[in-house]
Design an enzyme around this catalytic site. Structure first.
Site, PDB file in Angstrom:
ATOM      1  N   CYS A 126      93.716  28.154 -38.092  1.00 47.61           N
ATOM      2  CA  CYS A 126      93.217  26.756 -37.985  1.00 47.61           C
ATOM      3  C   CYS A 126      92.780  26.397 -36.641  1.00 47.61           C
ATOM      4  CB  CYS A 126      94.285  25.770 -38.382  1.00 47.61           C
ATOM      5  SG  CYS A 126      94.522  25.433 -40.131  1.00 47.61           S
TER       6      CYS A 126
ATOM      7  N   GLU B  17      89.925  32.154 -40.818  1.00 45.44           N
ATOM      8  CA  GLU B  17      90.642  32.016 -42.223  1.00 45.44           C
ATOM      9  C   GLU B  17      89.660  31.332 -43.149  1.00 45.44           C
ATOM     10  OE1 GLU B  17      94.942  31.274 -42.782  1.00 45.44           O
ATOM     11  OE2 GLU B  17      94.427  29.674 -44.062  1.00 45.44           O
TER      12      GLU B  17
HETATM   13  N1  ACO Z   1      77.218  18.155 -36.023  1.00 42.86           N
HETATM   14  C1  ACO Z   1      76.341  19.588 -35.712  1.00 42.86           C
HETATM   15  N2  ACO Z   1      76.573  20.509 -35.268  1.00 42.86           N
HETATM   16  C2  ACO Z   1      77.792  20.611 -34.629  1.00 42.86           C
HETATM   17  C3  ACO Z   1      78.813  19.599 -34.798  1.00 42.86           C
HETATM   18  C4  ACO Z   1      78.345  18.402 -35.645  1.00 42.86           C
HETATM   19  N3  ACO Z   1      79.401  17.537 -35.801  1.00 42.86           N
HETATM   20  N4  ACO Z   1      79.893  20.015 -34.374  1.00 42.86           N
HETATM   21  C5  ACO Z   1      79.613  21.213 -33.743  1.00 42.86           C
HETATM   22  N5  ACO Z   1      78.592  21.472 -34.074  1.00 42.86           N
HETATM   23  C6  ACO Z   1      78.000  22.717 -33.796  1.00 42.86           C
HETATM   24  C7  ACO Z   1      76.863  23.087 -32.779  1.00 42.86           C
HETATM   25  O1  ACO Z   1      75.815  23.829 -33.084  1.00 42.86           O
HETATM   26  C8  ACO Z   1      77.589  23.068 -31.353  1.00 42.86           C
HETATM   27  O2  ACO Z   1      76.760  23.565 -30.614  1.00 42.86           O
HETATM   28  P1  ACO Z   1      75.751  22.732 -29.522  1.00 42.86           P
HETATM   29  O3  ACO Z   1      76.514  21.254 -29.122  1.00 42.86           O
HETATM   30  O4  ACO Z   1      75.466  23.419 -28.279  1.00 42.86           O
HETATM   31  O5  ACO Z   1      74.645  22.279 -30.519  1.00 42.86           O
HETATM   32  C9  ACO Z   1      78.703  24.061 -32.046  1.00 42.86           C
HETATM   33  O6  ACO Z   1      78.835  23.656 -33.398  1.00 42.86           O
HETATM   34  C10 ACO Z   1      79.738  24.070 -30.957  1.00 42.86           C
HETATM   35  O7  ACO Z   1      80.297  22.639 -30.633  1.00 42.86           O
HETATM   36  P2  ACO Z   1      81.557  22.327 -29.711  1.00 42.86           P
HETATM   37  O8  ACO Z   1      81.197  21.042 -29.107  1.00 42.86           O
HETATM   38  O9  ACO Z   1      81.669  23.554 -29.116  1.00 42.86           O
HETATM   39  O10 ACO Z   1      82.586  22.005 -30.821  1.00 42.86           O
HETATM   40  P3  ACO Z   1      83.734  21.033 -31.014  1.00 42.86           P
HETATM   41  O11 ACO Z   1      84.583  20.991 -29.764  1.00 42.86           O
HETATM   42  O12 ACO Z   1      83.228  19.789 -31.347  1.00 42.86           O
HETATM   43  O13 ACO Z   1      84.703  21.742 -32.262  1.00 42.86           O
HETATM   44  C11 ACO Z   1      85.552  21.974 -34.284  1.00 42.86           C
HETATM   45  C12 ACO Z   1      84.288  22.203 -33.446  1.00 42.86           C
HETATM   46  C13 ACO Z   1      86.563  22.641 -33.791  1.00 42.86           C
HETATM   47  C14 ACO Z   1      85.030  22.553 -35.712  1.00 42.86           C
HETATM   48  C15 ACO Z   1      85.677  20.425 -34.500  1.00 42.86           C
HETATM   49  O14 ACO Z   1      84.547  19.887 -35.002  1.00 42.86           O
HETATM   50  C16 ACO Z   1      86.762  19.966 -35.318  1.00 42.86           C
HETATM   51  O15 ACO Z   1      87.782  19.828 -34.805  1.00 42.86           O
HETATM   52  N6  ACO Z   1      86.711  19.520 -36.491  1.00 42.86           N
HETATM   53  C17 ACO Z   1      87.746  19.089 -37.425  1.00 42.86           C
HETATM   54  C18 ACO Z   1      88.720  20.254 -37.790  1.00 42.86           C
HETATM   55  C19 ACO Z   1      87.794  21.467 -38.544  1.00 42.86           C
HETATM   56  O16 ACO Z   1      86.834  21.090 -39.217  1.00 42.86           O
HETATM   57  N7  ACO Z   1      88.001  22.548 -38.296  1.00 42.86           N
HETATM   58  C20 ACO Z   1      87.480  23.724 -38.792  1.00 42.86           C
HETATM   59  C21 ACO Z   1      87.994  24.065 -39.803  1.00 42.86           C
HETATM   60  S1  ACO Z   1      87.827  25.614 -40.544  1.00 42.86           S
HETATM   61  C22 ACO Z   1      89.136  26.693 -39.859  1.00 42.86           C
HETATM   62  O17 ACO Z   1      90.060  26.114 -39.272  1.00 42.86           O
HETATM   63  C23 ACO Z   1      89.096  28.083 -40.073  1.00 42.86           C
END
Ligand code: ACO
Length: 457
Positions: free
Chosen positions: A315, A349
Site C-alpha cells: 500500500c 500489489e
Molecule cells: N491527477 C493527475 N495525475 C496525478 C495525480 C492526480 N490527482 N496524482 C498523481 N498524478 C500523477 C502525475 O503524473 C504526477 O506527476 P506530475 O506531478 O509530475 O505530473 C505523478 O502521478 C506523481 O505525482 P506525485 O506528486 O509524486 O504523487 P503524490 O505525492 O500525489 O502521491 C499517490 C501519489 C501516493 C497515489 C497519492 O495520490 C495517494 O496517496 N492517493 C491515495 C491513496 C492511493 O490511491 N494509493 C495508491 C493505491 S494502489 C497501491 O497501494 C498499490
C-alpha cells in the site's frame, strides 16, 4: 441446444433501470438516480442512503461515473426536481440460483484464464515473437481491478482475516464515516470509510497526532496526550537521509499500534485496499520531512516481508496535505531502490487505485525513457531494462504500450523513442525533480525465519 436462456442474456442499461418520472421529495427511495448540484453543475447521482438529521432529510449520494471519494451528504435543495428521476428496477423474485451461480463460475473461470495469459512474462527481447503464445498487449491488466462481486459475508471475512485485502465496492464500506480530521496545522477531509471507533464517527472533527497517529475525539484530549508524549519520529530505524527527506523502516510486528494507526488513517484515502489488523507480516517504509519539532510523516508504503506474488509494495499513501508535490514519486522510486538492493524485480500489489495507476505510469514511463536516452548501446532488450530498473517485464510492456512506444518490427516487439516522447521528457526533466540517492540508503534486506513470518503469534 443453441438457444440462449434468460440467465445467459445480459441486460441492457435501459433494462437495468426502473421507471423514469418527475417526482417529489417524498417519493425518493434508495437507488433513485437524481440530478444533484455539484460545484455549479447538475450531475447524475445515485441515492445510497436517506436519513433525517435534526428534522431535515439528507441524502448520501454517489455521482455516477465519478470516483467514490466525491460521494457526500446533500440536502434537498441540491436536488433538481424539474428533471426526471430514474427509479431502481423492482427486484425480481429469486428463483434459479443454481443457473446464476453456474454462470458466474464460468465467467470467473474465463477471467482466470485471461489473467494467466496477461501475466505471462515474456523471455528475452522478443516478447511477441512466440506464435500463438503472443501476449495480449491490449489487455495487460496492470491495475488488476477484478470485476466479479464478492458477497457481503466474504468481504467482512476478508476484512477480518486478511492482512492485505482487496475490497469490492460492496456493502461494508459504502459511506464515509468521518467528516473532518485535524492533523498538525492541517485540516483534512477524508475520502472514504475507515473503521475508527464508532464514538469518533459521531464527532464533527477528530484530532490525529502526526507523530504517533493516535486519534482523539476532542482537542483537549489530544493536547493532554501531546504534552506528555515524547515520540518525534516514526518508531523505527532511519535508513535514508538526504537534505530533503528521511526514510524509517518499521516492523509491523514490533510496532503494532503505530502501524495499525497508520493503516487506519490511510484507509481514509484508500478505497481499493488496505490492511489494518494483521500488520505483523509487513514492513513499513515511512518518509518524513524534518523541522525543529521532529520528523513529520509525509507518506509511507508497506511491503510484505515475503511476497509470494513478487510484490515490492503493498500500500502506498502520500498524506493528502502533501499530495501532488512529487512525494509519491519519491516513495515509488524508493521501493524500487529496495528491490535493486534485494536483486529482485517487483511490482505494486493489485488492485491499484486510479491515482496509484497514474503515479506508477508516470514513474515507469520516465524511468524507461531516461534509461533509453542515457543508454550507450543502440540496442537494449526488455529483460535488460527489467534487470536495471527492477521493474517487471509486464509493467515495462504495459508502459511502452500506453505511450505507443511499442512497434512490431521484423517479427518482434521493439521499444521505439519518437522525437515527440524525447521532447516531452526533456520538458518535464527541466522541472528538476528530486530523486533518491541510492548511495545514502543504509540498508540490508532484512531476513526473517519461518517462525517470524508466521501470522497471529
Ligand atoms: N491527477 C493527475 N495525475 C496525478 C495525480 C492526480 N490527482 N496524482 C498523481 N498524478 C500523477 C502525475 O503524473 C504526477 O506527476 P506530475 O506531478 O509530475 O505530473 C505523478 O502521478 C506523481 O505525482 P506525485 O506528486 O509524486 O504523487 P503524490 O505525492 O500525489 O502521491 C499517490 C501519489 C501516493 C497515489 C497519492 O495520490 C495517494 O496517496 N492517493 C491515495 C491513496 C492511493 O490511491 N494509493 C495508491 C493505491 S494502489 C497501491 O497501494 C498499490
Amino acid at each position: 441446444m443453441g438457444s440462449t436462456t434468460t440467465a445467459d442474456k445480459e441486460e441492457t442499461p435501459a433494462e437495468q433501470q426502473g421507471e423514469v418520472k418527475i417526482c417529489t421529495a417524498e417519493e425518493l427511495v434508495l437507488g433513485c438516480k437524481v440530478y444533484a448540484e455539484k460545484e455549479g453543475e447538475h450531475r447524475l447521482a445515485e441515492l445510497l442512503s436517506i436519513h433525517v438529521k435534526k428534522g431535515r432529510k439528507v441524502f448520501y449520494v454517489h455521482y455516477v461515473e465519478f470516483n467514490k471519494r466525491l460521494d457526500e451528504w446533500i440536502e434537498l435543495d441540491r436536488i433538481d426536481f424539474t428533471r426526471p428521476v430514474t427509479f431502481p428496477k423492482p427486484e425480481a423474485p429469486k428463483k434459479d440460483n443454481k443457473s446464476t451461480k453456474k454462470q458466474t463460475q464460468s465467467k470467473n473461470k474465463k477471467k482466470k484464464k485471461d489473467g494467466k495469459e496477461t501475466s505471462a512474462t515474456p523471455s528475452g527481447a522478443t516478447p511477441a515473437a512466440q506464435g500463438d503464445d503472443v501476449m495480449d498487449l491490449d489487455n495487460l491488466n496492470v491495475q488488476g481491478i477484478r470485476t466479479e462481486e464478492i458477497s457481503r459475508e466474504d468481504e467482512i471475512e476478508k476484512l477480518r482475516t486478511s492482512g492485505s485485502m482487496a475490497q469490492n465496492s460492496g456493502e461494508v464500506a459504502k459511506f464515509r464515516n468521518l467528516s473532518k480530521v485535524i492533523m498538525g496545522n492541517h485540516e483534512i477531509e477524508p475520502w472514504y470509510f475507515s473503521p475508527y471507533p464508532v464514538e469518533l464517527t459521531e464527532e464533527d472533527v477528530i484530532y490525529i497526532d502526526d507523530f504517533t497517529l493516535q486519534f482523539f475525539g476532542s482537542k483537549k484530549q489530544f493536547e493532554r496526550f501531546r504534552s506528555k508524549c515524547t515520540l518525534r519520529h516514526p518508531p523505527g530505524n532511519e535508513i535514508y537521509r538526504d537534505d530533503y527527506v528521511s526514510f524509517f523502516e518499521i516492523d509491523g510486528r514490533k510496532q503494532r499500534t503505530w502501524c495499525r494507526n497508520v493503516c487506519l488513517f490511510s484507509k481514509l484515502f484508500l478505497d481499493h485496499k488496505t490492511l489494518y489488523y494483521d500488520v505483523d507480516p509487513f514492513l513499513f517504509y515511512c518518509m518524513t520531512r524534518r523541522d525543529e519539532q521532529g520528523h513529520h510523516l509525509v507518506g509511507y508504503f508497506s511491503k510484505e516481508k515475503e511476497s509470494a506474488e513478487g510484490y515490492n509494495l503493498a500500500c502506498i499513501l502520500t498524506l493528502p496535505q502533501y499530495q501532488r508535490m512529487g512525494y509519491g514519486r519519491l516513495l515509488i522510486e524508493f521501493s524500487y531502490e529496495l528491490s535493486k538492493k534485494e536483486g529482485k524485480v517487483g511490482s505494486p500489489e493489485k488492485p491499484l487505485s486510479d491515482l496509484g495507476l497514474l503515479s506508477y505510469r508516470a514513474y515507469w514511463a520516465d524511468t524507461i525513457i531516461k534509461l533509453l536516452i542515457e543508454n550507450d548501446s543502440d540496442y537494449v532488450t526488455i529483460d535488460e531494462i527489467s534487470a536495471r530498473t527492477s521493474m517487471t517485464t509486464t509493467d515495462i510492456l504495459h508502459t511502452a504500450q500506453t505511450l505507443s512506444m511499442l512497434k512490431y518490427f521484423k517479427g518482434q516487439h521493439v521499444i521505439y523513442l519518437s522525437d515527440q516522447i524525447v521532447e516531452q521528457y526533456e520538458k518535464t526533466e527541466k522541472k528538476k525533480r528530486r530523486s533518491i540517492n541510492p548511495e545514502l540508503l543504509i540498508w540490508k534486506p532484512p531476513v526473517f525465519t519461518a517462525a517470524q513470518l508466521r501470522f497471529g503469534w
